[in-house]
Every structure is written in structure tokens, then in C-alpha cells.
Motif scaffolding. Structure first.
Motif, PDB file in Angstrom:
ATOM      1  N   PHE A 126       0.849  -1.003  -0.147  1.00 36.01           N
ATOM      2  CA  PHE A 126       0.061  -0.019  -0.051  1.00 36.01           C
ATOM      3  C   PHE A 126       0.960   1.359   0.064  1.00 36.01           C
ATOM      4  O   PHE A 126       1.533   1.730   0.948  1.00 36.01           O
ATOM      5  CB  PHE A 126      -0.972   0.001   1.185  1.00 36.01           C
ATOM      6  N   PHE A 127       1.149   1.964  -1.236  1.00 36.08           N
ATOM      7  CA  PHE A 127       2.008   2.778  -1.495  1.00 36.08           C
ATOM      8  C   PHE A 127       1.530   4.154  -1.287  1.00 36.08           C
ATOM      9  O   PHE A 127       0.102   4.312  -1.448  1.00 36.08           O
ATOM     10  CB  PHE A 127       2.671   2.871  -2.742  1.00 36.08           C
ATOM     11  N   VAL A 149      -0.245  -4.095  -5.907  1.00 38.41           N
ATOM     12  CA  VAL A 149       0.207  -2.626  -5.589  1.00 38.41           C
ATOM     13  C   VAL A 149      -1.106  -1.622  -5.463  1.00 38.41           C
ATOM     14  O   VAL A 149      -2.026  -1.708  -6.222  1.00 38.41           O
ATOM     15  CB  VAL A 149       0.845  -1.723  -6.586  1.00 38.41           C
ATOM     16  N   GLY A 150      -1.384  -1.575  -4.021  1.00 39.66           N
ATOM     17  CA  GLY A 150      -2.517  -0.873  -3.574  1.00 39.66           C
ATOM     18  C   GLY A 150      -2.146   0.747  -3.105  1.00 39.66           C
ATOM     19  O   GLY A 150      -0.904   1.064  -3.238  1.00 39.66           O
ATOM     20  N   TYR A 151      -3.204   1.342  -2.760  1.00 39.30           N
ATOM     21  CA  TYR A 151      -3.205   2.781  -2.840  1.00 39.30           C
ATOM     22  C   TYR A 151      -3.185   3.167  -1.062  1.00 39.30           C
ATOM     23  O   TYR A 151      -4.083   2.512  -0.460  1.00 39.30           O
ATOM     24  CB  TYR A 151      -3.873   3.458  -3.452  1.00 39.30           C
ATOM     25  N   GLN A 210     -11.448  -1.242  -3.747  1.00 41.46           N
ATOM     26  CA  GLN A 210     -12.073  -1.830  -2.454  1.00 41.46           C
ATOM     27  C   GLN A 210     -11.321  -1.279  -1.363  1.00 41.46           C
ATOM     28  O   GLN A 210     -10.095  -0.906  -1.472  1.00 41.46           O
ATOM     29  CB  GLN A 210     -11.850  -3.243  -2.626  1.00 41.46           C
ATOM     30  N   MET A 211     -11.741  -1.270  -0.049  1.00 42.83           N
ATOM     31  CA  MET A 211     -10.953  -0.798   0.836  1.00 42.83           C
ATOM     32  C   MET A 211     -10.641  -1.888   1.653  1.00 42.83           C
ATOM     33  O   MET A 211     -11.363  -2.884   2.212  1.00 42.83           O
ATOM     34  CB  MET A 211     -11.854   0.063   1.793  1.00 42.83           C
ATOM     35  N   VAL A 212      -9.404  -1.999   1.803  1.00 46.53           N
ATOM     36  CA  VAL A 212      -8.533  -3.142   2.753  1.00 46.53           C
ATOM     37  C   VAL A 212      -8.149  -2.944   3.968  1.00 46.53           C
ATOM     38  O   VAL A 212      -7.392  -1.676   3.973  1.00 46.53           O
ATOM     39  CB  VAL A 212      -7.430  -3.730   1.600  1.00 46.53           C
TER      40      VAL A 212
END
Length: 274
Positions: A126-127, A149-151, A210-212
């Protein structure tokens, strides 16, 4: 205000072998914590960020800790009335475990990617937007190596303390930086500190993401001792765990023994699904 639940490890684990590239790093080599996230102005607009887009933010105070939960919406005139149907992801499938790495990329990410390649494992990153702009090669390398790669926002604020418009501005600012270096669709978002509300979910939905969140926090940021990180992770890990960790030398050094321990327990290591 986000309720913080501290989790503690209870089993003893073997001391990990520290990779030579990391063993030479003293605790003082780790980035220093920053000041708390900037407040929202009375107008609900995110204050001007004087940090250059190419300058990475340092590690924020607090990190992702405890058990995240939804918080109340900030009350303003332009309040959103729509109720989000988004359901945050807290776990993966039966028999699976997902290691997630927050707050990168950093100057340590290249070594982290090397360790992950040696261990034949993929993780979910999560960058942060500003950090992606400062270390673009690490972003493209993570994508090339097959990691998810997530945000993780642009500047790592408590989004639940921001108005809808300020959250939207924050979300767009960092995402625009990240997608310059990751041509794949970014579909996963983790709010900083696990702090979110209905507005955060609405913004996430609007970007078709989606929220992780997570269900295991080994507090790797609280120690420079890799053996303590290993002990905490393996004491908590179970079927379906999403483990929240950070891009630190001690975490990188702990990863080989963490991965070995998780596999020994019979779990399959996976990335967070889209």
C-alpha cells in the motif's frame, strides 16, 4: 476518535537471520517519525501541502495499529447524504494469509523486494503518493515482480477527521502520482491508521476500488529487533489473516523467518484479492 486496541504476542520464536544488506543498518538509520497529520481548514479544504511531490514523507506518528473501525462523518454544510454500501475487507480465504506492507516505497524497498524474490512470495503493497513520486523505480519493480500494488493516500492523514471534499482532494492527489508508475488499474485502498467513515467509503467507491483493512497487527514499527517482529506475527497468525506491516529494516530482516513460520503452520501466502 479511533479506538486503539493493542495486540500482544505470546509465543517465543527463533531469532531470524538478518540479511547482510540490512544487518549493517543501525536503528538510527530508520527514518524519524513525522509530526501528526495536518488538520482540515474551516472550509473543509485540505491545507496547502508545502512538501515537494518528489519528496517522500517520513514515517507518520502512530502507523496502522490495533483494530480499525468506521467513525462518524465530519459535519459540514456540504454533507453527503448517500449511504455507502462498500464493505471493507478484513481477511482473506480459509487457510490463506496475506502479508501487507504499508507506507512505502522507501529507501529500503529495493532490499525488501530482493528478500521477497528470494523467498518466492508476493505481498500486497500500500504505497503513499508522495513516496511513489520519490521512489518511482521501486513502484515499477514491485509491479514487474508480480506484487499487488494498492494505494494508501498521498500524505497519510486521518481521513475520518476530514470533510468529504478534503478526502476527495487527498485521494485524487496521491493516486494521480501512483498511476504514473503503475499502468495496471489500482483497485485496493487502505486508509491511513485504518481511520475511515462513510465519506471515505464513498470516495473509495467512486474510484471503483475496494477498502482493505486488517485483522493482525504485530506492531513491527515499535521495535528494531527482528526477533520480536517474528514472535509477534507468528503468535497471532491464523487462517484468513491480513497482516499489516511496514517498510522497515527490522521488518525486512524478520520476513524470511515469518514466511517460513507461516508456511510451517500450513497456511498459503497470498496477495489480497481484487
Amino acid at each position: 476518535m479511533l479506538t486503539i486496541l493493542l495486540l500482544t504476542g505470546c509465543e517465543q520464536a527463533a531469532t531470524p537471520v538478518v540479511p547482510s544488506a540490512i544487518a549493517s543498518l543501525s536503528p538510527s538509520a530508520s527514518p524519524d517519525p513525522t509530526v501528526a497529520p495536518k488538520p482540515v481548514s474551516d472550509t473543509g479544504v485540505l491545507p496547502t501541502n508545502n512538501t515537494s511531490a518528489s519528496t517522500p514523507i517520513k514515517e507518520p506518528v502512530g502507523f496502522e495499529i490495533g483494530s480499525p473501525k468506521e467513525e462518524p462523518v465530519v459535519s459540514v454544510e456540504k454533507k453527503q447524504t448517500k449511504k455507502s454500501a462498500l464493505k471493507p475487507i478484513y481477511s482473506v480465504g480459509k487457510g490463506q494469509v496475506a502479508i501487507t506492507i504499508d507506507d512505502g516505497p522507501t529507501k529500503y524497498t529495493e532490499e525488501l523486494l530482493k528478500v521477497l524474490k528470494e523467498q518466492n512470495i508476493h505481498v500486497t503493497f500500500f504505497f503513499i503518493g508522495q513516496n511513489a513520486a520519490a521512489f518511482p523505480q521501486s513502484v515499477t519493480e514491485a509491479v514487474y515482480e508480480g506484487h499487488e500494488v494498492g494505494y494508501h493516500s498521498d500524505t497519510h492523514p486521518h481521513m475520518s477527521q476530514m470533510t468529504y471534499d478534503a478526502q476527495e482532494n487527498e485521494f485524487n492527489s496521491g493516486l494521480n502520482k501512483l498511476i504514473k508508475f503503475d499502468k495496471h488499474p489500482v483497485t485496493l485502498f487502505r486508509p491511513p491508521y485504518g481511520a475511515y467513515n462513510n465519506d471515505t467509503k464513498l470516495v473509495t467507491e467512486e474510484h471503483h476500488m475496494q477498502m482493505v483493512l486488517w485483522n493482525e497487527d504485530p506492531k513491527d514499527w515499535a521495535t528494531t529487533d527482528p526477533s520480536k517482529v517474528v514472535k509477534s506475527v507468528l503468535a497471532q497468525v491464523q487462517s484468513g489473516s491480513i497482516i499489516v506491516m511496514h517498510d522497515h529494516p527490522s521488518t525486512i530482516a524478520a520476513l524470511p523467518d515469518i514466511i517460513k513460520g507461516i508456511r510451517k503452520k500450513g497456511y498459503t501466502l497470498v496477495t489480497v484479492p481484487h
